[in-house]
Design a protein around this motif. Structure first.
Motif, PDB file in Angstrom:
ATOM      1  N   PRO A  31      11.586   6.849   3.177  1.00 13.78           N
ATOM      2  CA  PRO A  31      10.774   6.816   1.974  1.00 13.78           C
ATOM      3  C   PRO A  31       9.348   6.370   2.261  1.00 13.78           C
ATOM      4  CG  PRO A  31      12.137   4.860   2.072  1.00 13.78           C
ATOM      5  CD  PRO A  31      12.545   5.726   3.231  1.00 13.78           C
ATOM      6  N   VAL A  32       8.431   6.906   1.478  1.00  8.65           N
ATOM      7  CA  VAL A  32       7.058   6.421   1.464  1.00  8.65           C
ATOM      8  C   VAL A  32       6.868   5.731   0.129  1.00  8.65           C
ATOM      9  CG1 VAL A  32       4.627   7.043   1.540  1.00  8.65           C
ATOM     10  CG2 VAL A  32       6.276   8.299   2.938  1.00  8.65           C
ATOM     11  N   THR A  33       6.740   4.426   0.146  1.00  7.33           N
ATOM     12  CA  THR A  33       6.714   3.680  -1.098  1.00  7.33           C
ATOM     13  C   THR A  33       5.418   3.885  -1.847  1.00  7.33           C
ATOM     14  OG1 THR A  33       5.812   1.744   0.034  1.00  7.33           O
ATOM     15  CG2 THR A  33       8.199   1.912  -0.110  1.00  7.33           C
ATOM     16  N   GLN A  34       5.486   3.749  -3.148  1.00  6.16           N
ATOM     17  CA  GLN A  34       4.303   3.851  -3.999  1.00  6.16           C
ATOM     18  C   GLN A  34       3.774   2.447  -4.264  1.00  6.16           C
ATOM     19  OE1 GLN A  34       3.017   6.746  -5.004  1.00  6.16           O
ATOM     20  NE2 GLN A  34       4.604   7.925  -3.965  1.00  6.16           N
ATOM     21  N   GLU A  35       2.572   2.196  -3.824  1.00 11.98           N
ATOM     22  CA  GLU A  35       1.939   0.916  -4.067  1.00 11.98           C
ATOM     23  C   GLU A  35       0.591   1.163  -4.720  1.00 11.98           C
ATOM     24  OE1 GLU A  35       1.700  -1.113  -0.372  1.00 11.98           O
ATOM     25  OE2 GLU A  35       3.861  -1.047  -0.006  1.00 11.98           O
ATOM     26  N   SER A  36       0.011   0.105  -5.235  1.00 11.09           N
ATOM     27  CA  SER A  36      -1.286   0.258  -5.885  1.00 11.09           C
ATOM     28  C   SER A  36      -2.322   0.693  -4.864  1.00 11.09           C
ATOM     29  CB  SER A  36      -1.707  -1.068  -6.527  1.00 11.09           C
ATOM     30  OG  SER A  36      -1.804  -2.078  -5.541  1.00 11.09           O
ATOM     31  N   LEU A  37      -3.256   1.530  -5.308  1.00 10.17           N
ATOM     32  CA  LEU A  37      -4.305   2.038  -4.449  1.00 10.17           C
ATOM     33  C   LEU A  37      -5.209   0.903  -4.013  1.00 10.17           C
ATOM     34  CD1 LEU A  37      -5.580   4.629  -3.277  1.00 10.17           C
ATOM     35  CD2 LEU A  37      -7.050   4.682  -5.296  1.00 10.17           C
ATOM     36  N   MET A  38      -5.398   0.791  -2.700  1.00 11.42           N
ATOM     37  CA  MET A  38      -6.224  -0.285  -2.172  1.00 11.42           C
ATOM     38  C   MET A  38      -7.644   0.158  -1.875  1.00 11.42           C
ATOM     39  SD  MET A  38      -3.477  -1.990   0.481  1.00 11.42           S
ATOM     40  CE  MET A  38      -4.734  -3.061   1.180  1.00 11.42           C
ATOM     41  N   TYR A  39      -7.832   1.426  -1.576  1.00 10.30           N
ATOM     42  CA  TYR A  39      -9.135   1.920  -1.163  1.00 10.30           C
ATOM     43  C   TYR A  39      -9.417   3.261  -1.836  1.00 10.30           C
ATOM     44  CZ  TYR A  39      -8.523  -1.501   2.549  1.00 10.30           C
ATOM     45  OH  TYR A  39      -8.303  -2.660   3.251  1.00 10.30           O
ATOM     46  N   GLU A  40     -10.679   3.500  -2.078  1.00  6.22           N
ATOM     47  CA  GLU A  40     -11.111   4.810  -2.551  1.00  6.22           C
ATOM     48  C   GLU A  40     -11.493   5.639  -1.341  1.00  6.22           C
ATOM     49  OE1 GLU A  40     -14.595   6.877  -5.303  1.00  6.22           O
ATOM     50  OE2 GLU A  40     -14.165   4.726  -5.478  1.00  6.22           O
ATOM     51  N   VAL A  41     -10.852   6.787  -1.183  1.00 10.79           N
ATOM     52  CA  VAL A  41     -11.076   7.637  -0.026  1.00 10.79           C
ATOM     53  C   VAL A  41     -12.000   8.779  -0.422  1.00 10.79           C
ATOM     54  CG1 VAL A  41      -9.995   9.124   1.697  1.00 10.79           C
ATOM     55  CG2 VAL A  41      -8.825   7.060   0.923  1.00 10.79           C
TER      56      VAL A  41
ATOM     57  N   LYS B 147       0.427   4.787   5.852  1.00 11.03           N
ATOM     58  CA  LYS B 147       1.657   4.736   5.071  1.00 11.03           C
ATOM     59  C   LYS B 147       1.493   5.358   3.692  1.00 11.03           C
ATOM     60  CE  LYS B 147       5.211   1.528   3.427  1.00 11.03           C
ATOM     61  NZ  LYS B 147       5.657   0.116   3.409  1.00 11.03           N
ATOM     62  N   GLN B 148       0.329   5.145   3.078  1.00 13.70           N
ATOM     63  CA  GLN B 148       0.131   5.565   1.697  1.00 13.70           C
ATOM     64  C   GLN B 148      -0.669   6.854   1.591  1.00 13.70           C
ATOM     65  OE1 GLN B 148       2.286   3.868   0.029  1.00 13.70           O
ATOM     66  NE2 GLN B 148       1.048   2.552  -1.249  1.00 13.70           N
ATOM     67  N   TRP B 149      -1.887   6.796   2.112  1.00 13.28           N
ATOM     68  CA  TRP B 149      -2.793   7.896   1.817  1.00 13.28           C
ATOM     69  C   TRP B 149      -2.468   9.156   2.601  1.00 13.28           C
ATOM     70  CZ3 TRP B 149      -6.263  10.876   4.584  1.00 13.28           C
ATOM     71  CH2 TRP B 149      -7.029  11.729   3.793  1.00 13.28           C
ATOM     72  N   LEU B 150      -2.322   9.041   3.908  1.00 11.24           N
ATOM     73  CA  LEU B 150      -2.182  10.232   4.741  1.00 11.24           C
ATOM     74  C   LEU B 150      -0.956  11.066   4.388  1.00 11.24           C
ATOM     75  CD1 LEU B 150      -3.537  11.773   7.029  1.00 11.24           C
ATOM     76  CD2 LEU B 150      -2.241  10.387   8.657  1.00 11.24           C
ATOM     77  N   PRO B 151       0.254  10.476   4.249  1.00 15.76           N
ATOM     78  CA  PRO B 151       1.408  11.318   3.928  1.00 15.76           C
ATOM     79  C   PRO B 151       1.309  11.998   2.564  1.00 15.76           C
ATOM     80  CG  PRO B 151       2.113   9.199   4.799  1.00 15.76           C
ATOM     81  CD  PRO B 151       0.664   9.082   4.501  1.00 15.76           C
ATOM     82  N   GLN B 152       0.528  11.423   1.656  1.00 16.23           N
ATOM     83  CA  GLN B 152       0.424  11.979   0.311  1.00 16.23           C
ATOM     84  C   GLN B 152      -0.811  12.856   0.127  1.00 16.23           C
ATOM     85  OE1 GLN B 152       0.910   8.788  -2.629  1.00 16.23           O
ATOM     86  NE2 GLN B 152       2.018   7.602  -1.099  1.00 16.23           N
ATOM     87  N   SER B 153      -1.606  13.006   1.175  1.00 13.50           N
ATOM     88  CA  SER B 153      -2.911  13.652   1.029  1.00 13.50           C
ATOM     89  C   SER B 153      -2.886  15.159   1.216  1.00 13.50           C
ATOM     90  CB  SER B 153      -3.880  13.062   2.060  1.00 13.50           C
ATOM     91  OG  SER B 153      -3.485  13.433   3.380  1.00 13.50           O
ATOM     92  N   GLY B 154      -1.820  15.670   1.865  1.00 16.99           N
ATOM     93  CA  GLY B 154      -1.834  17.075   2.230  1.00 16.99           C
ATOM     94  C   GLY B 154      -2.675  17.357   3.460  1.00 16.99           C
ATOM     95  N   GLU B 155      -3.122  16.302   4.145  1.00 18.85           N
ATOM     96  CA  GLU B 155      -3.998  16.444   5.301  1.00 18.85           C
ATOM     97  C   GLU B 155      -3.248  16.141   6.592  1.00 18.85           C
ATOM     98  OE1 GLU B 155      -6.968  17.582   5.244  1.00 18.85           O
ATOM     99  OE2 GLU B 155      -7.523  17.437   3.116  1.00 18.85           O
ATOM    100  N   GLU B 156      -3.842  16.602   7.703  1.00 20.64           N
ATOM    101  CA  GLU B 156      -3.310  16.361   9.036  1.00 20.64           C
ATOM    102  C   GLU B 156      -4.417  15.736   9.881  1.00 20.64           C
ATOM    103  OE1 GLU B 156      -0.269  16.503  11.837  1.00 20.64           O
ATOM    104  OE2 GLU B 156      -0.177  17.230   9.782  1.00 20.64           O
ATOM    105  N   PRO B 157      -4.137  14.632  10.597  1.00 20.88           N
ATOM    106  CA  PRO B 157      -5.188  14.042  11.421  1.00 20.88           C
ATOM    107  C   PRO B 157      -5.546  14.945  12.596  1.00 20.88           C
ATOM    108  CG  PRO B 157      -3.094  12.940  11.798  1.00 20.88           C
ATOM    109  CD  PRO B 157      -2.882  13.871  10.648  1.00 20.88           C
ATOM    110  N   ALA B 158      -6.821  14.966  12.948  1.00 18.97           N
ATOM    111  CA  ALA B 158      -7.272  15.726  14.110  1.00 18.97           C
ATOM    112  C   ALA B 158      -6.947  14.955  15.383  1.00 18.97           C
ATOM    113  CB  ALA B 158      -8.772  15.983  14.013  1.00 18.97           C
ATOM    114  N   ASP B 159      -7.023  15.663  16.505  1.00 18.93           N
ATOM    115  CA  ASP B 159      -6.686  15.058  17.790  1.00 18.93           C
ATOM    116  C   ASP B 159      -7.909  14.342  18.374  1.00 18.93           C
ATOM    117  OD1 ASP B 159      -5.168  14.336  19.949  1.00 18.93           O
ATOM    118  OD2 ASP B 159      -5.436  16.227  21.018  1.00 18.93           O
ATOM    119  N   ARG B 160      -8.411  13.388  17.614  1.00 17.39           N
ATOM    120  CA  ARG B 160      -9.525  12.545  18.037  1.00 17.39           C
ATOM    121  C   ARG B 160      -9.283  11.148  17.486  1.00 17.39           C
ATOM    122  NH1 ARG B 160     -12.198  16.726  15.636  1.00 17.39           N
ATOM    123  NH2 ARG B 160     -13.094  15.394  14.033  1.00 17.39           N
ATOM    124  N   PRO B 161      -9.822  10.125  18.133  1.00 21.55           N
ATOM    125  CA  PRO B 161      -9.573   8.761  17.638  1.00 21.55           C
ATOM    126  C   PRO B 161     -10.324   8.469  16.358  1.00 21.55           C
ATOM    127  CG  PRO B 161     -11.109   8.713  19.470  1.00 21.55           C
ATOM    128  CD  PRO B 161     -10.618  10.130  19.371  1.00 21.55           C
TER     129      PRO B 161
END
Length: 260
Positions: free
Chosen positions: A91-101, A211-225
């Motif tokens: 599960p990816v838990t739902q928590e309050s939004l901490m940051y504006e992306v 944990k929160q933003w990336l799995p729910q964003s529809g996005e994939e991280p690029a292969d860069r740091p």
């Protein structure tokens, strides 16, 4: 891929890693191979795994080895069975939004940089050295920006071997000397969120992103740091006022099929 589908997909990818670890309990823990199993960039795999699974890959390996020992199974029998524990959807838990992306198309920047090898929190003196170098050459001005780039996984690399770069922006004609070198920091699509507070608290911001933003964003991280931009002067302000922009590079649209 829709956002709910992305969330489920991230869970499935972590499940694959847990199953792979369970089937290779006597093998060395190869984080590069595990990142391949999960179809994640090695730069981001360890953070995503820990955020979603709630433990590191090393923790999972130890736990599954203990389970195997408790059941008295031989390695061959264990591998034949596949795994001791049933791995259901994570599960990816739902928590309050901490940051504006904000989604930004960042321009590439050229940096004069000094390498730091050691615990990441020890990079401060390296920035001081870099500032002294640049100040003596008249390279510090109102438009100068400061960046930190962090390359290694602290969970897999010994603290005294972690690699990072302290960098400041410079013009195209600047020449470097000594230990200072030039870095071209790639631009492109990035998710950017700003943390306010001491640098020691930044890890919680990364955990939230993975944990929160990336799995729910529809996005994939690029292969860069990931990299950090320090938005105000930590020498002139108390730690509670420090602002850090965390920049997560994203795969270009249509190029995130590596997860499929």
């Amino acid at each position: 891929m829709s956002k709910p589908d992305t969330t489920r997909d991230y869970g499935r990818r972590i499940e694959r890693v847990v199953a792979f670890i369970g089937a290779h309990l006597d093998d060395p823990l190869d984080l590069g191979r595990l990142a391949e199993v999960a179809c994640f960039s090695p730069y981001h795999f360890h953070r995503v795994y820990r955020a979603i699974a709630g433990e590191t890959t090393a923790d999972t390996l130890r736990r599954l080895r203990l389970h195997r020992a408790a059941y008295g199974a031989t390695p061959a029998a264990y591998r034949k069975r596949g795994r001791l524990v049933s791995v259901g959807p994570i599960p990816v838990t739902q928590e309050s939004l901490m940051y504006e992306v904000s989604m930004r198309e960042l321009a590439p920047v050229r940096l004069a940089a000094l390498r730091h090898v050691g615990p990441y929190m020890g990079i401060g003196p390296v920035f001081e050295r870099l500032s002294a170098w640049a100040g003596g050459r008249g390279l510090i001005g109102p438009s100068t920006r400061a960046f930190g780039i962090y390359y290694d996984n602290p969970e897999a690399v010994p603290a005294n071997q972690l690699r990072s770069d302290a960098g400041i922006t410079v013009g195209p004609q600047v020449e470097v000397d000594g230990d200072v070198r030039l870095i071209d920091l790639a631009g492109g699509r990035h998710a950017v969120f700003v943390h306010k507070g001491p640098y020691a608290e930044l890890e919680s911001a990364y955990r939230w992103a993975c944990k929160q933003w990336l799995p729910q964003s529809g996005e994939e991280p690029a292969d860069r740091p990931c990299f950090e931009e320090y938005l105000n002067d930590c020498r002139a302000l108390p730690p509670a006022e420090w602002l850090t922009a965390i920049c997560l590079p994203l795969a270009e649209r249509g190029r995130s099929a590596m997860a499929s």
